[in-house]
Design a protein around this motif. Structure first.
Motif, PDB file in Angstrom:
ATOM      1  N   SER A  80       0.819  -1.217   0.000  1.00  0.00           N
ATOM      2  CA  SER A  80       0.000   0.000   0.000  1.00  0.00           C
ATOM      3  C   SER A  80       0.849   1.261   0.000  1.00  0.00           C
ATOM      4  CB  SER A  80      -0.937  -0.007   1.213  1.00  0.00           C
ATOM      5  OG  SER A  80      -1.814  -1.107   1.167  1.00  0.00           O
ATOM      6  N   LEU A  81       1.845   1.317   0.878  1.00  0.00           N
ATOM      7  CA  LEU A  81       2.675   2.515   0.954  1.00  0.00           C
ATOM      8  C   LEU A  81       3.528   2.662  -0.294  1.00  0.00           C
ATOM      9  CD1 LEU A  81       3.669   4.951   2.539  1.00  0.00           C
ATOM     10  CD2 LEU A  81       5.339   3.461   3.670  1.00  0.00           C
ATOM     11  N   TRP A  82       4.050   1.568  -0.826  1.00  0.00           N
ATOM     12  CA  TRP A  82       4.895   1.608  -2.022  1.00  0.00           C
ATOM     13  C   TRP A  82       4.113   2.200  -3.193  1.00  0.00           C
ATOM     14  CZ3 TRP A  82       7.107   0.624  -6.676  1.00  0.00           C
ATOM     15  CH2 TRP A  82       8.488   0.430  -6.730  1.00  0.00           C
ATOM     16  N   TYR A  83       2.894   1.708  -3.401  1.00  0.00           N
ATOM     17  CA  TYR A  83       2.095   2.224  -4.513  1.00  0.00           C
ATOM     18  C   TYR A  83       1.698   3.676  -4.265  1.00  0.00           C
ATOM     19  CZ  TYR A  83      -1.259   2.340  -8.315  1.00  0.00           C
ATOM     20  OH  TYR A  83      -1.919   2.671  -9.469  1.00  0.00           O
ATOM     21  N   HIS A  84       1.422   4.014  -3.023  1.00  0.00           N
ATOM     22  CA  HIS A  84       1.043   5.385  -2.686  1.00  0.00           C
ATOM     23  C   HIS A  84       2.172   6.365  -3.005  1.00  0.00           C
ATOM     24  CE1 HIS A  84      -0.680   8.669  -0.273  1.00  0.00           C
ATOM     25  NE2 HIS A  84       0.506   8.807   0.275  1.00  0.00           N
ATOM     26  N   LEU A  85       3.423   5.943  -2.826  1.00  0.00           N
ATOM     27  CA  LEU A  85       4.561   6.836  -3.034  1.00  0.00           C
ATOM     28  C   LEU A  85       5.043   6.868  -4.478  1.00  0.00           C
ATOM     29  CD1 LEU A  85       6.655   5.965   0.157  1.00  0.00           C
ATOM     30  CD2 LEU A  85       5.248   7.996  -0.218  1.00  0.00           C
ATOM     31  N   PHE A  86       4.806   5.792  -5.230  1.00  0.00           N
ATOM     32  CA  PHE A  86       5.355   5.714  -6.585  1.00  0.00           C
ATOM     33  C   PHE A  86       4.304   5.488  -7.669  1.00  0.00           C
ATOM     34  CE2 PHE A  86       8.861   4.540  -3.785  1.00  0.00           C
ATOM     35  CZ  PHE A  86       9.882   5.333  -4.273  1.00  0.00           C
ATOM     36  N   GLY A  87       3.157   4.903  -7.323  1.00  0.00           N
ATOM     37  CA  GLY A  87       2.133   4.646  -8.325  1.00  0.00           C
ATOM     38  C   GLY A  87       2.523   3.573  -9.321  1.00  0.00           C
ATOM     39  N   MET A  88       3.349   2.615  -8.911  1.00  0.00           N
ATOM     40  CA  MET A  88       3.821   1.555  -9.800  1.00  0.00           C
ATOM     41  C   MET A  88       3.450   0.201  -9.205  1.00  0.00           C
ATOM     42  SD  MET A  88       7.629   3.059 -10.549  1.00  0.00           S
ATOM     43  CE  MET A  88       7.865   4.812 -10.893  1.00  0.00           C
ATOM     44  N   ARG A  89       3.098  -0.749 -10.069  1.00  0.00           N
ATOM     45  CA  ARG A  89       2.613  -2.049  -9.609  1.00  0.00           C
ATOM     46  C   ARG A  89       3.652  -3.157  -9.743  1.00  0.00           C
ATOM     47  NH1 ARG A  89      -2.318  -0.935 -13.032  1.00  0.00           N
ATOM     48  NH2 ARG A  89      -3.636   0.426 -11.768  1.00  0.00           N
ATOM     49  N   ILE A  90       4.884  -2.842 -10.019  1.00  0.00           N
ATOM     50  CA  ILE A  90       5.910  -3.874 -10.181  1.00  0.00           C
ATOM     51  C   ILE A  90       6.129  -4.602  -8.853  1.00  0.00           C
ATOM     52  CG2 ILE A  90       7.166  -2.972 -12.159  1.00  0.00           C
ATOM     53  CD1 ILE A  90       8.841  -1.326 -10.320  1.00  0.00           C
ATOM     54  N   SER A  91       6.296  -5.909  -8.921  1.00  0.00           N
ATOM     55  CA  SER A  91       6.446  -6.719  -7.716  1.00  0.00           C
ATOM     56  C   SER A  91       7.909  -6.808  -7.297  1.00  0.00           C
ATOM     57  CB  SER A  91       5.884  -8.125  -7.955  1.00  0.00           C
ATOM     58  OG  SER A  91       6.557  -8.745  -9.027  1.00  0.00           O
ATOM     59  N   MET A  92       8.129  -7.320  -6.077  1.00  0.00           N
ATOM     60  CA  MET A  92       9.480  -7.458  -5.557  1.00  0.00           C
ATOM     61  C   MET A  92      10.348  -8.299  -6.493  1.00  0.00           C
ATOM     62  SD  MET A  92      10.775  -9.307  -2.041  1.00  0.00           S
ATOM     63  CE  MET A  92       9.733  -8.334  -0.961  1.00  0.00           C
ATOM     64  N   ARG A  93       9.796  -9.352  -7.016  1.00  0.00           N
ATOM     65  CA  ARG A  93      10.468 -10.192  -8.009  1.00  0.00           C
ATOM     66  C   ARG A  93       9.392 -10.750  -8.923  1.00  0.00           C
ATOM     67  NH1 ARG A  93      11.340 -15.943  -4.841  1.00  0.00           N
ATOM     68  NH2 ARG A  93       9.567 -15.679  -3.454  1.00  0.00           N
TER      69      ARG A  93
END
Length: 825
Positions: A80-93
């Motif tokens: 949630s926070l990652w998408y909120h800050l960057f708007g990108m859906r790429i996964s960890m791997r």
């Protein structure tokens, strides 16, 4: 059917660094214009950095893909926070191709890194992303198509305009583990050197290694006097995942001669080891080679004084330090060699809370040994949760717009479910109706917008409605029952949490349930009107329990054993809490359904610079503040006669209408507004506890109006307005509002929806004439969010809005009259 064509529009940019109508291609085949602009994402990252302590580094991995069964994956949901800050859906791997071997040397981890220097300068943002796929064997299965240049363009919006000195640095690199570690090590090394320079310039006293002198892991303490060398070393925090997914492969690191020398390296035996997860390999690589600081002048080494020769003063001129993941934060993450801390010659400095201590190792004192002047320090990588919650507890206006968008989707889904409920008694059918509505909304939104159910819906009727988290949704209701539906729609990672209670199998409430529902609705509205800045959570909780107790008594529930018992014992408070309403009146809410208050305090660096422009709030723990989101969800759960015996109750204690068991709940999501005077209620006398809010009450209302017009008014051809917008328009002609502008009419519709949610439909209609007069007297200014949006009232004047909060889910019907009208269509 109330359908809504989910559309996007050009976003007003607030900086020349952003271009008009900019498009983003990340994880999308089609160019789309975003709800949140590139500059707004940059502003979010800047505020996140402000919440971090000085001299710190935060590691924020993207969310890993989750298993459905064996080697089949769930659809990916970003952190949630990652998408909120960057708007990108790429996964960890990303496993682009089927595994061709049991061990791979292609070890990658998508991660963001935030670094903040002393006194908040400089700051750095590192984004580690997958490169474009060029391997033909992988390309035939799946590929990465976004070049690094596109990521750099998206991240470059928050670069400082001043050419020199730069106060912020953005770095984009590939996500190979060795490359990520090199950049993180560069950040840490430069920050430690910056600390040393500050020590030289501002300290006239030699540092000592005497415990208790401050520091505690480089949290920005004083750089003089009796201070551990920890004050020179940056603190490293990480967002530890709750669990790791093993895909059956082993991950082996390629040998990198520069970053992992085979001499003088801790854990050399593991250099060729195989790891179960890329994150494990990353932390091993980070901890394998210690950092070395050569001090320009010696430190007095008090910890080694006992071992020093008579008359010799132990000193330290070299500091070696390393970081290791904490075993237990994420099971299986910390390599065994990295989790072992020395036990001989150690001095522990224990940070606050439950975090593990740092281990300080001083070398033996010998004039002939080179290692005499070397101090070794092993530091844990601590959790970043406290600083993440500190940032997340105050929502920006752009996030408010996103929540209103999700709430509009939730309204559509609930309306479809309400209509379906008239023709079925099956909970499963209603569950499918909600999921079908979510799919319909996703189809209209397009592939670039991610629409899904925010959580597993609760569809519970009869006695099953008394189970708060009943998710089997497999029962069949009796005719005349009510069904409790707890469900929400998530749009682009922003959820809605909503509950409504409605008839099932018919289009009207059974008369025996109307008093209970109306009483519960009045309780919810009392609680909604109490939601405001400076109000204590415990105060609202007491009101909730007291009002629920009074409602139960008014319904004829009486557990008194004798006629001589006092009136207060008719329904004791402990029974209200344990049986009839076992949950609180609500919970903190935002990017995740359940959020928490932070245990960290706001950094106060450069407070004087902020006092002139920022709004001040003085919070205490468990106190509402402007910008917070919270749910308001009172419920009443009356067990069946059979279940009542488990609580020591009998059938004679309840009216006959409730003997089969019934559960009712009404839930809305709320944003607390700052107080009108730009400074929230003074609830704390401690000056250091002030929190500075960048947005005023009027600015939140402006963005709410912008989103309301975009998603609720149905102005575009082929779209249908929200239900309450239609109700408002049907009555507004009766109050002489024919000459209202489109902008004023949008304000009236928004205010009408809020009045219906807070006070009920009759009072909202009675206030229309006065609201029209008040709105027409406002001064309107350009829309702050959308180029094509209507003007909005000036932010400095917000007295046209009479409430202390905004109900995000206000348009989802909860009045009996509105619910029955929808179900009869």
């Amino acid at each position: 059917m109330l359908c809504r064509a989910w559309r996007t529009a050009s976003v007003r940019r607030r900086s020349v660094l952003s271009t008009w109508n900019s498009t983003r291609w990340i994880q999308s085949l089609n160019a789309v214009r975003e709800e949140v602009s590139v500059q707004e994402y940059a502003d979010r990252r800047k505020r996140f950095l402000e919440c971090l302590p000085d001299n710190s580094v935060v590691l924020l991995p993207a969310a890993d893909e989750s298993l459905y069964s064996h080697d089949i994956l769930w659809p990916h949901r970003q952190d949630s926070l990652w998408y909120h800050l960057f708007g990108m859906r790429i996964s960890m791997r990303r496993q682009l191709a089927p595994p061709c071997s049991a061990i791979t040397e292609d070890v990658r981890i998508t991660m963001a890194v935030f670094a903040k220097g002393i006194q908040g300068i400089p700051t750095r943002t590192l984004l580690c992303v997958p490169p474009v796929t060029t391997d033909s064997a992988t390309l035939v299965w799946r590929s990465e198509a976004a070049p690094l240049s596109e990521y750099k363009r998206l991240l470059g919006a928050d670069e400082d305009a001043a050419p020199s000195p730069r106060t912020h640095e953005n770095v984009v690199t590939t996500n190979e583990v060795g490359t990520v570690c090199e950049e993180v090590r560069r950040f840490i090394t430069e920050m430690a050197q910056q600390q040393i320079m500050q020590w030289l310039v501002h300290s006239d006293h030699p540092l000592t290694t005497s415990p208790g002198g401050g520091g505690g892991g480089g949290g920005g303490g004083e750089l003089g006097g009796r201070l551990l060398p920890l004050g020179l070393i940056p603190s490293v925090f990480a967002a530890y995942p709750q669990q790791l997914r093993w895909d059956g492969r082993g991950y082996r690191l390629r040998q990198r001669s520069k970053s992992l020398p085979r001499t003088k390296t801790r854990g050399v035996a593991r250099s060729t080891s195989v790891f179960h997860h890329p994150l494990e390999a990353f932390f091993f690589t980070l901890s394998a080679t210690p950092f070395v600081l050569h001090l320009p002048r010696p430190l007095l080494c008090a910890a080694a004084a006992a071992a020093a020769a008579p008359g010799q003063q132990p000193v330290c001129s070299v500091v070696k330090f390393s970081y290791s993941a904490v075993d237990g934060y994420t099971p299986g993450l910390a390599p065994s060699t990295a989790s072992v801390l020395p036990t001989q010659g150690c001095v522990s400095s224990t940070p606050r809370g439950r975090d593990p201590p740092a281990s300080l190792v001083t070398s033996s004192v010998s004039a002939d040994s080179e290692s005499d002047n070397t101090m070794q320090i092993h530091l844990p990588v601590l959790r970043s949760d406290a600083y993440a919650w500190l940032y997340r507890q105050t929502k920006p206006p752009s996030q408010l717009r996103q929540h209103l968008r999700s709430a509009r989707a939730t309204e559509d889904a609930f309306l479809q479910l309400m209509r379906r409920a008239t023709t079925t008694l099956s909970e499963h059918v209603l569950h499918c109706a909600f999921q079908r509505a979510v799919c319909d909304i996703s189809e209209r939104a397009g592939a670039a917008v991610q629409v899904r159910s925010a959580y597993i819906p609760v569809v519970a009727s009869g006695v099953r409605g008394t189970e708060i988290h009943f998710t089997d949704n497999d029962g069949v209701a009796a005719l005349g029952d009510v069904v409790r539906v707890d469900a929400g729609v998530e749009v682009d990672g922003v959820p809605t949490d909503c509950t409504r209670t409605l008839p099932i199998g018919c289009s009207h409430f059974s008369p025996s349930y109307v008093p209970l529902y109306e009483g519960l609705l009045q309780i919810q509205r009392k609680l909604l009107r109490c939601m405001g800045p400076g109000v204590s959570i415990s105060e609202i909780t007491r009101m909730h329990i007291a009002e629920t107790q009074a409602l139960l008594c008014s319904l004829g529930i009486d557990v008194r054993r004798t006629a001589t018992s006092s009136q207060e014992q008719q329904v004791p408070l402990n029974l209200v809490r344990s049986c009839f309403c076992a949950h609180l009146f609500g919970h903190f809410f935002g990017l995740d359904i359940h959020e928490e208050l932070s245990s960290a305090s706001q950094p106060h660096a450069r407070v004087a610079e902020k006092e002139g422009s920022a709004r001040q709030q003085r919070p205490t723990s468990r106190t509402l503040r402007g910008g917070m989101m919270h749910t308001v969800e009172p419920g009443v759960y009356i067990p069946s006669v059979q279940r009542a015996t488990l609580f020591g109750l009998e059938g004679t204690h309840f009216p006959i209408a409730f003997h089969g068991g019934v559960g009712m709940q009404i839930e809305d999501d709320v944003l607390v507004l700052p107080s009108p005077g730009d400074e929230d209620v003074d609830v704390c006398s401690d000056e250091e506890s002030r929190v500075y809010l960048p947005w005023s009450r009027g600015e939140y209302l402006q963005h709410a109006l912008a989103a309301f017009h975009r998603y609720y008014d149905g102005g575009d051809a082929g779209t249908t307005p929200s239900l309450l917008v239609s109700v408002c328009d049907a009555h507004v002609s009766t109050v002489g509002a024919g000459g209202m502008t489109a902008a004023a009419r949008n304000v009236l519709r928004f205010l009408f929806a809020q009045r219906v949610s807070m006070d009920g439909l009759p009072k909202a209609m009675a206030s229309l004439a006065a609201d029209v007069c008040a709105i027409q007297q406002q001064t309107f200014v350009p829309n702050p969010a959308y180029l094509d949006g209507p003007p909005v009232p000036h932010a400095a004047v917000s007295d046209w809005y009479p409430y202390s909060s905004i109900v995000l889910t206000a348009t989802i019907p909860k009045d009996i009259e509105l619910i029955e009208v929808v179900m009869q269509q």
